[in-house]
Design a protein around this motif. Sequence first.
Motif, PDB file in Angstrom:
ATOM      1  N   CYS A 279       0.842  -1.204   0.000  1.00 26.16           N
ATOM      2  CA  CYS A 279       0.000   0.000   0.000  1.00 26.16           C
ATOM      3  C   CYS A 279       0.873   1.249   0.000  1.00 26.16           C
ATOM      4  O   CYS A 279       0.590   2.219  -0.699  1.00 26.16           O
ATOM      5  CB  CYS A 279      -0.913   0.017   1.223  1.00 26.16           C
ATOM      6  N   HIS A 280       1.948   1.223   0.761  1.00 29.83           N
ATOM      7  CA  HIS A 280       2.885   2.336   0.841  1.00 29.83           C
ATOM      8  C   HIS A 280       3.529   2.589  -0.525  1.00 29.83           C
ATOM      9  O   HIS A 280       3.650   3.733  -0.958  1.00 29.83           O
ATOM     10  CB  HIS A 280       3.954   2.007   1.892  1.00 29.83           C
ATOM     11  N   MET A 281       3.914   1.506  -1.214  1.00 28.18           N
ATOM     12  CA  MET A 281       4.524   1.635  -2.537  1.00 28.18           C
ATOM     13  C   MET A 281       3.556   2.293  -3.507  1.00 28.18           C
ATOM     14  O   MET A 281       3.939   3.168  -4.272  1.00 28.18           O
ATOM     15  CB  MET A 281       4.903   0.261  -3.103  1.00 28.18           C
ATOM     16  N   MET A 282       2.327   1.854  -3.486  1.00 29.77           N
ATOM     17  CA  MET A 282       1.352   2.366  -4.438  1.00 29.77           C
ATOM     18  C   MET A 282       1.045   3.840  -4.163  1.00 29.77           C
ATOM     19  O   MET A 282       0.817   4.606  -5.070  1.00 29.77           O
ATOM     20  CB  MET A 282       0.072   1.537  -4.401  1.00 29.77           C
ATOM     21  N   LYS A 283       1.098   4.236  -2.905  1.00 27.77           N
ATOM     22  CA  LYS A 283       0.842   5.627  -2.536  1.00 27.77           C
ATOM     23  C   LYS A 283       1.925   6.543  -3.118  1.00 27.77           C
ATOM     24  O   LYS A 283       1.638   7.650  -3.554  1.00 27.77           O
ATOM     25  CB  LYS A 283       0.809   5.750  -1.011  1.00 27.77           C
ATOM     26  N   PHE A 284       3.169   6.071  -3.137  1.00 29.04           N
ATOM     27  CA  PHE A 284       4.273   6.886  -3.618  1.00 29.04           C
ATOM     28  C   PHE A 284       4.541   6.719  -5.101  1.00 29.04           C
ATOM     29  O   PHE A 284       5.358   7.417  -5.661  1.00 29.04           O
ATOM     30  CB  PHE A 284       5.560   6.563  -2.849  1.00 29.04           C
ATOM     31  N   ARG A 285       3.895   5.779  -5.722  1.00 26.81           N
ATOM     32  CA  ARG A 285       4.130   5.496  -7.142  1.00 26.81           C
ATOM     33  C   ARG A 285       3.616   6.589  -8.040  1.00 26.81           C
ATOM     34  O   ARG A 285       2.508   7.050  -7.885  1.00 26.81           O
ATOM     35  CB  ARG A 285       3.439   4.199  -7.511  1.00 26.81           C
ATOM     36  N   LYS A 286       4.440   6.969  -8.995  1.00 30.08           N
ATOM     37  CA  LYS A 286       4.009   7.864 -10.055  1.00 30.08           C
ATOM     38  C   LYS A 286       3.574   6.966 -11.195  1.00 30.08           C
ATOM     39  O   LYS A 286       4.028   5.840 -11.299  1.00 30.08           O
ATOM     40  CB  LYS A 286       5.163   8.757 -10.488  1.00 30.08           C
ATOM     41  N   PRO A 287       2.741   7.426 -12.088  1.00 28.12           N
ATOM     42  CA  PRO A 287       2.277   6.571 -13.187  1.00 28.12           C
ATOM     43  C   PRO A 287       3.403   5.915 -13.961  1.00 28.12           C
ATOM     44  O   PRO A 287       3.305   4.774 -14.336  1.00 28.12           O
ATOM     45  CB  PRO A 287       1.478   7.534 -14.067  1.00 28.12           C
ATOM     46  N   SER A 288       4.514   6.616 -14.175  1.00 31.47           N
ATOM     47  CA  SER A 288       5.582   6.029 -14.978  1.00 31.47           C
ATOM     48  C   SER A 288       6.768   5.554 -14.161  1.00 31.47           C
ATOM     49  O   SER A 288       7.672   4.933 -14.689  1.00 31.47           O
ATOM     50  CB  SER A 288       6.060   7.044 -16.010  1.00 31.47           C
TER      51      SER A 288
END
Length: 134
Positions: free
Chosen positions: A117-126
Amino acid sequence: MVCSSSSKGIKEKEERPHVLAVDDSLVDRKLIERLLTNYACKVTTTENGQRALEFLGLGDGQHSINNSLKSSDLKEIPVVIVSSKNVSTRIKKCLEEGAQEFMLKPLQQSDVKKLRCHMMKFRKPSSGRLCMGR
């Protein structure tokens, strides 16, 4: 330490996050790799911070793990510390130096859910990025 990136040496061709797990313990690296792979992450492992910097394309001797968790070249990479040392001053220092999270070893499946969940929160689309350190 675990890092995911789509630039500086890591090419992401898929939607799943690419995570770089860095730990001096082979057993801990294998455990982290298995747990993260079960959560649809692409995982690469290294045994120390210098190898991680080299993997990220920053192993030119100008970058030091001891300078700061958040040097200008690494600023965009979220950092999650996973350590066996439950020392409040160490935890505080890691967070002050730029870590977003501090978790205790041994890493459990429930921790990986939180990390995902933490990774997805910080993920940019690219370019999703995440680091976890020892």
